[in-house]
Scaffold this motif. Sequence first.
Motif, PDB file in Angstrom:
ATOM      1  N   ALA A   1       3.106   2.168   8.823  1.00 29.13           N
ATOM      2  CA  ALA A   1       4.266   2.775   8.141  1.00 29.13           C
ATOM      3  C   ALA A   1       5.171   3.492   9.151  1.00 29.13           C
ATOM      4  CB  ALA A   1       3.786   3.749   7.065  1.00 29.13           C
ATOM      5  N   ILE A   2       4.558   4.186  10.082  1.00 29.69           N
ATOM      6  CA  ILE A   2       5.322   4.884  11.122  1.00 29.69           C
ATOM      7  C   ILE A   2       6.083   3.866  11.980  1.00 29.69           C
ATOM      8  CG2 ILE A   2       5.076   6.232  13.254  1.00 29.69           C
ATOM      9  CD1 ILE A   2       2.701   7.706  11.818  1.00 29.69           C
TER      10      ILE A   2
ATOM     11  N   ALA B   1      -3.079   2.108   8.534  1.00 29.17           N
ATOM     12  CA  ALA B   1      -2.019   1.875   7.535  1.00 29.17           C
ATOM     13  C   ALA B   1      -0.862   2.850   7.756  1.00 29.17           C
ATOM     14  CB  ALA B   1      -2.585   2.016   6.122  1.00 29.17           C
ATOM     15  N   ASN B   2      -1.186   4.088   8.088  1.00 29.50           N
ATOM     16  CA  ASN B   2      -0.136   5.077   8.356  1.00 29.50           C
ATOM     17  C   ASN B   2       0.626   4.715   9.625  1.00 29.50           C
ATOM     18  OD1 ASN B   2      -2.668   6.506   7.107  1.00 29.50           O
ATOM     19  ND2 ASN B   2      -0.876   7.571   6.332  1.00 29.50           N
TER      20      ASN B   2
ATOM     21  N   ARG C   1      -0.291   6.857  -1.410  1.00 26.69           N
ATOM     22  CA  ARG C   1      -1.584   6.153  -1.442  1.00 26.69           C
ATOM     23  C   ARG C   1      -2.226   6.106  -0.059  1.00 26.69           C
ATOM     24  NH1 ARG C   1      -0.322  -0.306  -2.285  1.00 26.69           N
ATOM     25  NH2 ARG C   1       0.889  -0.606  -0.387  1.00 26.69           N
ATOM     26  N   ASN C   2      -1.473   6.421   0.968  1.00 26.20           N
ATOM     27  CA  ASN C   2      -2.029   6.507   2.313  1.00 26.20           C
ATOM     28  C   ASN C   2      -2.219   7.951   2.791  1.00 26.20           C
ATOM     29  OD1 ASN C   2      -2.547   3.764   3.008  1.00 26.20           O
ATOM     30  ND2 ASN C   2      -0.337   3.437   3.125  1.00 26.20           N
ATOM     31  N   ALA C   3      -2.236   8.890   1.841  1.00 26.84           N
ATOM     32  CA  ALA C   3      -2.453  10.298   2.207  1.00 26.84           C
ATOM     33  C   ALA C   3      -3.943  10.642   2.336  1.00 26.84           C
ATOM     34  CB  ALA C   3      -1.812  11.227   1.178  1.00 26.84           C
ATOM     35  N   HIS C   4      -4.785   9.925   1.610  1.00 26.56           N
ATOM     36  CA  HIS C   4      -6.221  10.278   1.648  1.00 26.56           C
ATOM     37  C   HIS C   4      -6.741  10.375   3.075  1.00 26.56           C
ATOM     38  CE1 HIS C   4     -10.546  10.177   1.365  1.00 26.56           C
ATOM     39  NE2 HIS C   4     -10.523   9.099   2.117  1.00 26.56           N
TER      40      HIS C   4
ATOM     41  N   GLY D   1       3.924   7.493   5.674  1.00 26.27           N
ATOM     42  CA  GLY D   1       3.497   6.563   4.639  1.00 26.27           C
ATOM     43  C   GLY D   1       3.576   7.121   3.229  1.00 26.27           C
ATOM     44  N   ARG D   2       3.250   6.265   2.297  1.00 33.07           N
ATOM     45  CA  ARG D   2       3.269   6.610   0.880  1.00 33.07           C
ATOM     46  C   ARG D   2       2.077   7.476   0.509  1.00 33.07           C
ATOM     47  NH1 ARG D   2       6.374   3.445  -2.473  1.00 33.07           N
ATOM     48  NH2 ARG D   2       7.609   1.849  -1.410  1.00 33.07           N
TER      49      ARG D   2
ATOM     50  N   PRO E   1       0.960  -1.658   3.757  1.00 35.87           N
ATOM     51  CA  PRO E   1      -0.480  -1.657   3.978  1.00 35.87           C
ATOM     52  C   PRO E   1      -1.187  -0.535   3.230  1.00 35.87           C
ATOM     53  CG  PRO E   1       0.613  -0.614   5.816  1.00 35.87           C
ATOM     54  CD  PRO E   1       1.700  -1.037   4.868  1.00 35.87           C
ATOM     55  N   TYR E   2      -2.445  -0.758   2.931  1.00 35.31           N
ATOM     56  CA  TYR E   2      -3.267   0.280   2.295  1.00 35.31           C
ATOM     57  C   TYR E   2      -4.729  -0.006   2.652  1.00 35.31           C
ATOM     58  CZ  TYR E   2      -4.087  -3.435  -1.100  1.00 35.31           C
ATOM     59  OH  TYR E   2      -4.421  -4.639  -1.679  1.00 35.31           O
ATOM     60  N   PRO E   3      -5.562   1.051   2.664  1.00 36.25           N
ATOM     61  CA  PRO E   3      -6.964   0.831   3.037  1.00 36.25           C
ATOM     62  C   PRO E   3      -7.743   0.161   1.925  1.00 36.25           C
ATOM     63  CG  PRO E   3      -6.496   3.186   2.756  1.00 36.25           C
ATOM     64  CD  PRO E   3      -5.223   2.470   2.467  1.00 36.25           C
TER      65      PRO E   3
END
Lengths: 232, 232
Positions: B216-217, B212-213, A202-205, A199-200, B123-125
């Motif tokens: 993406a995966i 969200a990850n 912004r989805n690393a947190h 993911g991007r 997607p994002y949280p």
Amino acid sequence: MGYDASGLPDITGLTVGIIGGTGDQGRGLAYRFARAGQPVLIGSRSADRAAQAAEELRALPGMPAGVTVSGGDNVEVAGRSDVVVIAVPWDGHRDTVAALREPLAGKVVVDCVNPLGFDRQGPYPLRVEEGSAVQQAAALLPESRVCAAFNHVSAPLLADPEVDRIELDVLICTEDRDLVGLVAALAARIPGMRGIYAGRLRNAHQIEAFTANLIAINKRYKAHAGVRVTDL
Amino acid sequence: MGYDASGLPDITGLTVGIIGGTGDQGRGLAYRFARAGQPVLIGSRSADRAAQAAEELRALPGMPAGVTVSGGDNVEVAGRSDVVVIAVPWDGHRDTVAALREPLAGKVVVDCVNPLGFDRQGPYPLRVEEGSAVQQAAALLPESRVCAAFNHVSAPLLADPEVDRIELDVLICTEDRDLVGLVAALAARIPGMRGIYAGRLRNAHQIEAFTANLIAINKRYKAHAGVRVTDL
């Protein structure tokens, strides 16, 4: 499509610098990359301590003949490396990264720092103004190619010469899709590991924060837990 | 110590209610639990739609003879079930859970809701005032025994009658350690799944957000990705 290691780029000869290479995580990664034949530079605030850590690493079991492992201060290591892993403690992250803006320009930067706090109930994720450690690094290093990776790798497993394989997936978050192959190739230097795009930035947190869960799992099950992505 | 399925409690005969059982995730979980012989109640705002979903589920391949699958409105299902899975869309989570405080008193509540937003970048949280969906549920249900689990289970895999095994770990976050065995036993009803304790409720946010990850995966690798914890 799935995961396909056969398409990974050839990274032979690329020098991997480890900023914070005298800490547990950094030293463990340095050991594994060097053991796989990758040239490694250990970075530290103190060039002397870096040189000493490099000497200790060269003496560890399994090192191939002729592999380069040397040390230097962080600025020198950042400048001389092709790929730079940030493995410093979270509370030194901002200042350390900010000071390396120039030598890291144009470089690949792999941030594996997890902003965690600890209290009597155990670990918990810290709030980071930029969203995550890697987003902080990306903001401080506008001329670098930045990703998060190696966040979940157990330092004791990395350091244990008896451990030949470490079965887990390295989750890679980045805005720079072209980076994924290179970092996956780096992950694949450690037997048992795959590098997976996850993911991007912004989805690393949540990937950084998930380390708190792994610590809870380790405590409950007496394990060195990692993550494997299923169905690929 | 590791993971040991042999010590899991016997949950035969416990009725599992699914609030939001007409949605993809809820319906898929209902199918799997019923297929394993667990009595299942489908809950919906509309008792009619719940009854219809139950009828459709009973007709799916692999259902054991005599298994109970029936439907009712959410309040009825919450009251008649031993274990209640919350599988509603995030935007209805607060109101739905708040309305069930009384029938859920004393019950085991398993929240599998992921607060996610979607935009052109994927997607994002979402930020949740209480920290996470499950913490919101715990705050609204002070007399229930609450955990997060089944957050990462792929609805298409659950729904596919051709799929016999789903290889992944169900990460369980809770303050109530005695819940873990029961929920792990529920996870183990689905071949290929293990239920793993993964920390306190304050560490649930990143498990919800990690979906969200996984999305993406899935997009990158054309997969139905899940997570397996390594070294246990």
